[in-house]
Design a protein around this motif. Structure first.
Motif, mmCIF file in Angstrom:
data_model
loop_
_atom_site.group_PDB
_atom_site.id
_atom_site.type_symbol
_atom_site.label_atom_id
_atom_site.label_comp_id
_atom_site.label_asym_id
_atom_site.label_seq_id
_atom_site.Cartn_x
_atom_site.Cartn_y
_atom_site.Cartn_z
ATOM 1 N N VAL A 1 27.905 72.765 -14.875
ATOM 2 C CA VAL A 1 29.316 73.095 -15.095
ATOM 3 C C VAL A 1 30.169 72.257 -14.153
ATOM 4 N N HIS A 2 31.215 71.670 -14.699
ATOM 5 C CA HIS A 2 32.081 70.806 -13.892
ATOM 6 C C HIS A 2 33.509 71.352 -13.863
ATOM 7 N N SER A 3 34.271 70.828 -12.958
ATOM 8 C CA SER A 3 35.637 71.312 -12.789
ATOM 9 C C SER A 3 36.527 70.807 -13.929
ATOM 10 N N PRO A 4 37.274 71.724 -14.588
ATOM 11 C CA PRO A 4 38.106 71.284 -15.720
ATOM 12 C C PRO A 4 39.398 70.583 -15.313
ATOM 13 N N VAL A 5 39.836 70.826 -14.085
ATOM 14 C CA VAL A 5 41.098 70.253 -13.571
ATOM 15 C C VAL A 5 40.955 70.063 -12.058
ATOM 16 N N ASN A 6 41.989 69.474 -11.474
ATOM 17 C CA ASN A 6 42.057 69.511 -10.010
ATOM 18 C C ASN A 6 42.522 70.907 -9.628
ATOM 19 N N TRP A 7 41.781 71.581 -8.813
ATOM 20 C CA TRP A 7 42.202 72.939 -8.430
ATOM 21 C C TRP A 7 41.601 73.359 -7.115
ATOM 22 N N GLN A 8 42.098 74.494 -6.612
ATOM 23 C CA GLN A 8 41.566 75.079 -5.385
ATOM 24 C C GLN A 8 40.904 76.401 -5.753
ATOM 25 N N VAL A 9 39.661 76.562 -5.366
ATOM 26 C CA VAL A 9 38.947 77.815 -5.634
ATOM 27 C C VAL A 9 39.089 78.699 -4.406
ATOM 28 N N PHE A 10 39.738 79.832 -4.611
ATOM 29 C CA PHE A 10 39.973 80.734 -3.481
ATOM 30 C C PHE A 10 38.872 81.773 -3.309
ATOM 31 N N ILE A 11 38.332 82.220 -4.421
ATOM 32 C CA ILE A 11 37.416 83.353 -4.333
ATOM 33 C C ILE A 11 36.308 83.245 -5.377
ATOM 34 N N ARG A 12 35.148 83.777 -5.007
ATOM 35 C CA ARG A 12 34.033 83.861 -5.953
ATOM 36 C C ARG A 12 33.655 85.329 -6.118
ATOM 37 N N TYR B 1 36.739 81.980 -0.009
ATOM 38 C CA TYR B 1 36.397 80.691 0.593
ATOM 39 C C TYR B 1 37.389 80.312 1.687
ATOM 40 N N GLU B 2 36.851 79.777 2.738
ATOM 41 C CA GLU B 2 37.644 79.356 3.894
ATOM 42 C C GLU B 2 38.111 77.918 3.712
ATOM 43 N N PRO B 3 39.217 77.500 4.315
ATOM 44 C CA PRO B 3 40.167 78.367 4.998
ATOM 45 C C PRO B 3 40.981 79.172 3.987
ATOM 46 N N GLU B 4 41.275 80.404 4.325
ATOM 47 C CA GLU B 4 41.952 81.295 3.399
ATOM 48 C C GLU B 4 43.286 80.693 2.960
ATOM 49 N N GLY B 5 43.544 80.744 1.686
ATOM 50 C CA GLY B 5 44.772 80.164 1.144
ATOM 51 C C GLY B 5 44.604 78.719 0.720
ATOM 52 N N VAL B 6 43.542 78.095 1.169
ATOM 53 C CA VAL B 6 43.262 76.709 0.773
ATOM 54 C C VAL B 6 42.010 76.671 -0.090
#
Lengths: 346, 42
Positions: free
Chosen positions: A235-246, A325-330
């Motif tokens: 699975v690959h990333s569909p866009v440029n994005w920031q993953v905050f949580i899993r 995911y750290e840093p929080e908010g990023v």
């Protein structure tokens, strides 16, 4: 002499009967698939209709079966045998072996071969900066806009909510930043606590106008993609994005083929899955990777230590396991096309 | 196995200063086979 003749007659007879039975079952399956394909071509909607097989599947220890399957497919083959096995697999499931990154004899087991990487340049990423690229090889099952009160349709007559798929935990800081004060805060009716989350805000009030610019109103969209056994399973990333949580939802491991989709209610919500949530240039972004019996475990490239499809006695009794995911908010910054996850056998 | 994407995107036709539309549109159909990296929508 007569005894040995009797055995010689009996064994082939039983074998032939078994082969015949399997052949009849396979032919029936092919016939049903063909009928289904013809119906789809005519635009006839497949409707939800629970059957005995679905009831039977609910009684089966599918997670255990999945892990056993994983162990079986992890067995290493002799080097000389590997190309024969993988070529047979490719013929059965229509895989393109020319795309495999390594020579076939370098995949020690079927499990290794199944999650093979591809040769450089096999999957060019759409270069339009405003496009959403497919994260996987697969077949488009459903897509559309999630309007207020609507749900994602599994098949006609069976739907599930985005909330039940993604989880109900809040994403406070992001929601507050994005909501720009135009969205009424949702009350959590179950415990009285006030909670906002990306998707809850979006679904409750999906047309949000950004007051600070002339940017258009936002809606919430979804797209469901099914991966067949022969497809590339990373699975690959569909866009440029920031993953905050899993979020990891331990769950059942029902098959997710067409028959299962029309006979097992809440299939995607009951199955084990990993959800990544974050933000892209247009707002909220979530990616849910849903397992199945044969493809039971999900591996995250951004969190290699995550283990799924582990033995567990009670399912659905606890909230999903989360990791911010750290840093929080990023969070974790991903570029379009970056590898995010892989589906493993068993 | 299955992957589900849920995301926000623009819904109404609005124009930038250069006149370009910002409405999100899917460019696939149900039943289409897609490959990783191909556009699902713009």
């Amino acid at each position: 002499s007569s005894s040995s003749e009797g055995n010689a007659f009996f064994v082939p007879g039983a074998t032939v009967a078994t082969i015949l039975m399997l052949g009849v079952l396979h032919a029936r399956r092919l016939y049903e698939d063909k009928k289904m394909e013809e119906a789809r071509e005519k635009g006839i909607e497949i409707e939800f209709s629970p059957d005995k097989k679905a009831t039977f599947l609910r009684l089966m220890p599918l997670r255990t079966i999945s892990r056993i399957w994983g162990n079986v497919t992890s067995v290493e083959y002799p080097i000389w045998l590997r190309p024969y096995i993988y070529k047979a697999w490719a013929r059965a499931f229509h895989s393109n072996l020319e795309e495999a990154a390594l020579p076939l004899d370098q995949y020690a087991s079927l499990r290794d071969f199944f999650v093979r990487t591809l040769k450089e340049g096999s999957r060019p990423i759409d270069s339009d900066p405003h496009s959403l690229a497919s994260p996987v090889d697969g077949t488009i099952l459903r897509f559309g806009e999630l309007k207020p009160g609507t749900m994602i349709e599994q098949v006609k007559g069976a739907s599930y909510s985005a909330a039940s798929l993604l989880g109900a935990r809040s994403f406070l800081s992001i929601a507050q930043d994005d909501a720009i004060g135009e969205i009424d805060e949702l009350e959590n009716t179950s415990n009285g606590a006030s909670k906002k989350s990306w998707w809850r805000v979006s679904l409750a009030s999906p047309k949000v106008r950004d007051t600070t610019s002339v940017r258009p109103m936002k809606g919430v969209f979804y797209c469901v993609i099914y991966l067949k056994p022969g497809d590339y399973h990373r699975v690959h990333s569909p866009v440029n994005w920031q993953v905050f949580i899993r979020r990891h939802f331990p769950g059942q491991l029902y098959p997710v083929n067409e028959r299962a989709r029309r006979t097992i209610k809440n299939l995607y919500v009951e199955n084990e899955r990993v959800v990544l949530e974050g933000q892209w240039e247009e707002g909220f972004m979530a990616l849910a990777a849903i397992g199945a019996t044969n493809i039971g475990s999900i591996e995250l490239a951004i969190e290699p230590e995550l283990r799924t499809n582990r033995p567990q006695k009670l399912l659905h009794s606890e909230p999903p396991k989360e990791r911010v995911y750290e840093p929080e908010g990023v969070g974790v910054v991903l570029k379009k096309g970056d590898e995010v996850a892989a589906f493993n056998m068993g | 196995s299955t992957v589900v994407l849920v995301f926000q995107a623009p819904v109404c036709k609005a124009s930038d200063e250069d006149g370009s539309s910002q409405e999100f549109k899917f460019c696939v159909k149900r039943g289409d086979k897609v490959r990783m990296g191909e556009a699902l929508g713009r």
